[in-house]
Scaffold this active site. Structure first.
Site, PDB file in Angstrom:
ATOM      1  N   HIS A   1       0.814  -1.218   0.000  1.00 19.70           N
ATOM      2  CA  HIS A   1       0.000   0.000   0.000  1.00 19.70           C
ATOM      3  C   HIS A   1       0.851   1.275   0.000  1.00 19.70           C
ATOM      4  CE1 HIS A   1      -3.647  -2.228   0.478  1.00 19.70           C
ATOM      5  NE2 HIS A   1      -3.346  -2.688   1.674  1.00 19.70           N
TER       6      HIS A   1
ATOM      7  N   ASP B   1      -2.688 -10.707  -2.420  1.00 21.14           N
ATOM      8  CA  ASP B   1      -3.239 -10.193  -1.163  1.00 21.14           C
ATOM      9  C   ASP B   1      -4.700  -9.802  -1.400  1.00 21.14           C
ATOM     10  OD1 ASP B   1      -2.082  -8.796   1.614  1.00 21.14           O
ATOM     11  OD2 ASP B   1      -3.817  -7.734   0.786  1.00 21.14           O
TER      12      ASP B   1
ATOM     13  N   HIS C   1      -6.258  -7.292  -0.461  1.00 23.45           N
ATOM     14  CA  HIS C   1      -6.402  -5.850  -0.701  1.00 23.45           C
ATOM     15  C   HIS C   1      -5.645  -5.470  -1.976  1.00 23.45           C
ATOM     16  CE1 HIS C   1      -6.747  -6.412   3.740  1.00 23.45           C
ATOM     17  NE2 HIS C   1      -7.798  -5.629   3.558  1.00 23.45           N
TER      18      HIS C   1
ATOM     19  N   ASP D   1      -4.449 -12.879   3.353  1.00 25.74           N
ATOM     20  CA  ASP D   1      -5.686 -12.419   3.987  1.00 25.74           C
ATOM     21  C   ASP D   1      -6.929 -12.671   3.133  1.00 25.74           C
ATOM     22  OD1 ASP D   1      -4.618 -10.546   2.251  1.00 25.74           O
ATOM     23  OD2 ASP D   1      -4.608  -8.888   3.687  1.00 25.74           O
TER      24      ASP D   1
END
Ligand SMILES: [Zn+2]
Length: 309
Positions: free
Chosen positions: A125, A162, A164, A245
């Site tokens: 991120h 991931d 996200h 995740d």
């Protein structure tokens, strides 16, 4: 050639505080499971400290200095709502960068077939001038730029599974036709980016998945969208943002993957690396917040990198 595991105890010393999901125990759980006999054949390396010149391949040096200067001597400092510094955070973030550059060195030199960097804080991120979403420095993007700058590799692909969207990585990739970024992620979800229409120069593949999507949907997405695009790009090195995740037990998201799905995708990515770049693949840990699911999924990933699945 062996699979390389790069890590460092300093990455456990980054502690965002009680109740924060990106907890030191995440890495301890992974390193515990990597002590099992099936991993005895793994080559192990302590991550060096990342060099600021390498970090500057992606991040503004003023930002890097500001992050390191903000690291407190005691207690905690918040750099955004959920990105928290503790006294160990600067060194941990530098080890995470040093891990990926050392892994690239080892894989390009032929000392290892592929590598997994078990480090934290995560990185995907982090934007060139902004820490966010538990991430300080974008290790995977730095690895891509480092492979180009220090090893003369031209085309570097990053695949991010991931749950996200790796907004920071996409920011680095989207204007460089010699880089490629593909991401599967729950959508909508934090950080809100990663729509399918977002394709950069044609070198970005976003594969958003609805909440509740299971391994069947995930595998079909890789088979129909991500792997064909990766083959068309034909990288000289394959990098992987390995967040776990998307597991069904994860408390921060709503996909329904299991350990076998992470083994499956890793095996497919390993095959793609074999087709295009002599198997050269470097993976780095991103998210994964249920300790048991995280450790089991990371074990499935490492095992697949070793060619056991
Ligand atoms: Zn994540």
């Amino acid at each position: 050639m062996p699979t390389l595991l790069v890590t460092h105890p300093d990455c456990i010393a980054h502690d965002p505080g009680t109740g924060h999901p990106e907890a030191p125990e995440r890495l301890s759980a992974i390193l515990d499971i990597f002590k099992e006999t099936e991993f005895f054949g793994v080559l192990r390396l302590e991550a060096p400290l990342g060099r600021e010149a390498d970090i500057a391949l992606v991040h503004d040096p003023v930002f890097v200095s500001a992050v390191l200067a903000a690291v407190p001597a005691t207690g905690h400092v918040a750099v955004d709502a959920d990105t928290i510094l503790s006294p160990g955070s600067g060194t941990a973030a530098l080890r995470a960068v040093g891990a990926v550059t050392a892994a690239v060195d080892a894989v390009v030199a032929g000392h290892a077939q592929n590598a997994f960097c078990a480090v934290r804080p995560p990185g995907h991120h982090a934007e060139p001038t902004r820490a966010m979403g538990f991430c300080l420095f974008n290790a995977i993007a730095i690895a891509a730029r480092y492979a180009q700058a220090s090893h003369g590799l031209k085309r570097v692909a990053i695949v991010d599974f991931d749950v996200h969207h790796g907004n920071g990585t996409q920011t680095v990739v989207e204007s460089d036709p010699n880089l490629f970024f593909a991401s599967s992620h729950q959508y909508p979800l934090y950080p809100g980016t990663g729509a399918a229409s977002d394709i950069g120069l044609g070198n970005v593949v976003n594969a958003p998945l609805s909440a509740g999507s299971d391994g069947k949907v995930f595998r079909r997405t890789f088979e129909t969208r991500i792997l064909p695009a990766l083959d068309a790009f034909a990288p000289d090195l394959l990098l992987v943002s390995a967040g776990f995740d998307a597991h069904r037990a994860d408390p921060l998201a709503g996909l329904e993957l299991e350990e076998a799905d992470f083994a499956w995708v890793t095996a497919r990515l390993k095959e793609a690396a074999t087709r295009h770049c002599g198997g050269k693949l470097v993976s780095v840990l991103e998210g994964g917040y249920d300790l048991k699911a995280l450790a089991g999924s990371a074990a499935a990933h490492l095992s697949a990198l070793m060619g056991k699945t």
